[in-house]
Design an enzyme around this catalytic site. Sequence first.
Site, short mmCIF file in Angstrom:
data_model
loop_
_atom_site.label_atom_id
_atom_site.label_comp_id
_atom_site.label_asym_id
_atom_site.label_seq_id
_atom_site.Cartn_x
_atom_site.Cartn_y
_atom_site.Cartn_z
NE ARG A 46 -8.96 53.18 27.25
CZ ARG A 46 -8.14 52.66 26.36
NH1 ARG A 46 -8.02 53.20 25.16
NH2 ARG A 46 -7.43 51.58 26.62
CG ASP A 85 -8.92 57.58 25.34
OD1 ASP A 85 -7.75 57.68 25.78
OD2 ASP A 85 -9.21 56.97 24.29
CE LYS A 139 9.05 46.45 33.85
NZ LYS A 139 8.33 45.26 34.34
CE LYS A 173 11.60 44.38 44.71
NZ LYS A 173 10.40 43.75 45.26
CG HIS A 231 12.71 44.72 37.87
ND1 HIS A 231 12.37 46.03 38.00
CD2 HIS A 231 11.55 44.06 37.66
CE1 HIS A 231 11.05 46.17 37.90
NE2 HIS A 231 10.53 44.98 37.68
CE LYS A 329 6.22 36.94 35.06
NZ LYS A 329 6.43 37.82 36.20
C1 BG6 Z 1 7.26 43.62 37.42
C2 BG6 Z 1 7.09 42.64 36.29
O1 BG6 Z 1 7.98 44.74 36.98
O2 BG6 Z 1 7.95 43.00 38.48
C3 BG6 Z 1 6.35 41.41 36.77
O3 BG6 Z 1 6.38 43.26 35.23
C4 BG6 Z 1 7.03 40.82 37.99
O4 BG6 Z 1 6.26 40.46 35.74
C5 BG6 Z 1 7.29 41.90 39.05
O5 BG6 Z 1 6.21 39.82 38.50
C6 BG6 Z 1 8.14 41.36 40.17
O6 BG6 Z 1 8.23 42.29 41.20
P1 BG6 Z 1 8.52 41.84 42.69
O7 BG6 Z 1 8.68 43.13 43.44
O8 BG6 Z 1 7.34 41.03 43.12
O9 BG6 Z 1 9.77 41.03 42.64
#
Ligand code: BG6
Length: 483
Positions: A46, A85, A139, A173, A231, A329
């Site tokens: 935007r 947009d 996601k 991965k 994940h 985190k």
């Molecule tokens: C993302 C999350 O999908 O994956 C993040 O939104 C996270 O919060 C990240 O930090 C982690 O990915 P990776 O590949 O660094 O383990």
Amino acid sequence: MADPAPVLILLGGAGDLSMRMLLPSLLHLEADGLLPEGLRIIAVGRAEGDAKSYRRDVAARLKEKDELAEAWKALSARLDYAAVDAATPDGAKALKERIGEASLTVFYYALSPSLFAPVTQALSDVGLIGETTRLVLEKPIGRDLETSRQINAVIADAANERQVFRIDHYLGKETVQNLIALRFANALFEPLWNNLAIDHVQITVAETQEVGERWRYYDDYGAIRDMLQNHMLQLLCLVAMEPPSDLEPDAVRNEKVKVLRSLRRFTAEAAREDSVRGQYTAGTVEGQPAESYEAEVGRPSGTETFVALIAWIDNWRWKGVPFYLRTGKRLPARRTEIVIQFKAVPHSIFGPFGDRDIQANRLVIELQPHEDISLTIMNKRPGLNGEHMRLQPLPLSLSLAKALGEEGGRRRIAYERLLLDVIRGDPTLFVRRDEVEEAWRFVDGVADAWAEAGVEPKPYAAGSPGPAGVSGLIERSKRQWHD
Ligand code: BG6
């Protein structure tokens, strides 16, 4: 006249994901000569700007190494920028003009999930979604089952499921794919891959980084929706699924969805007993002072930045085998791994020392920071150990970097593989609609159970291993986290 070229449209082209992951991935693919001839890339945002200013911004962010200078020249020649947009009719119309003729149009939604439906609607209304269009959705798809269904319904009205590529970058991965090879290209593991031989499974995704600038998105989602719904449940599926008959996209995805359907629903009692939520307070991470989550957000917050829980898969193979999941985190070290803990030997012949020394075999599949697979095996300690044989566990280790050396190649960004798969039209490593919805059903159950039981995030200092109760979650069953 030459055939029109394919076009990749990065919706959210100036955003964090595009700058941190997508453009570096495209640069590497360019360097390896893997991008299709003539591919055009249109970044959409935007903010004001044009191709020139966008290329300048990307160049500043990429800080490419000398050996990538040629690749950058080639990539930047493909890059265009459209300041529109895309969620509005006018914006979509302008974008349509900009795209013009294309042999394949890939829309990559590097956007907040709240924009998925309006953008799709607008693109569809101007006729931008046709037979040769592919939609790539990041996601999380929605915030819960209800909102993900709403998004999926709008998408399904606009495109066929085979045109929709829901990205979970963990599936790109190398070690995650290696898990499939490990399980199904070796006869060794499958007879043991069940509740007769396996005591429990641990899946850990520990990050040192803070939420930081992403807090606006994160504060509404938290660890369970940001990491666990996608994940971590995808890793769990790959560990737990039955052998698919082949590697066809639907064969694999059918097996994963069966696992998700077998996940036991959380109750308020499970929320209290089998889960821990946490939120980081100020502390020290890797020797540096770290702010609290609430300081980053700038107000009090009830969002979890840490979650640990016990998941049960109610089927024959996994009856009685707990899956311990934890992610957070601002933890002491970055580490992503899957641990398959085998059962102890039924009887020790080694006397009192042996009894003490002997440890059950453990298979550790490390995704980050290293890509490693290792199996601990009990050995005799060398030397004259006195009257009794003394034992010790040693790893049989498969470090991809060491084992393959040069041939193993550069460690790729997960998105590189996935971007190529989208362009080639291979959805095997993408998440099907029913998978996303089943994963939300489980996560909604946990969130509802937390609400019912009043489970709030407990504080943990940044740089510590998580809130009180995390060790207890596993130790009460005489097990231990693999740290
Ligand atoms: C993302 C999350 O999908 O994956 C993040 O939104 C996270 O919060 C990240 O930090 C982690 O990915 P990776 O590949 O660094 O383990």
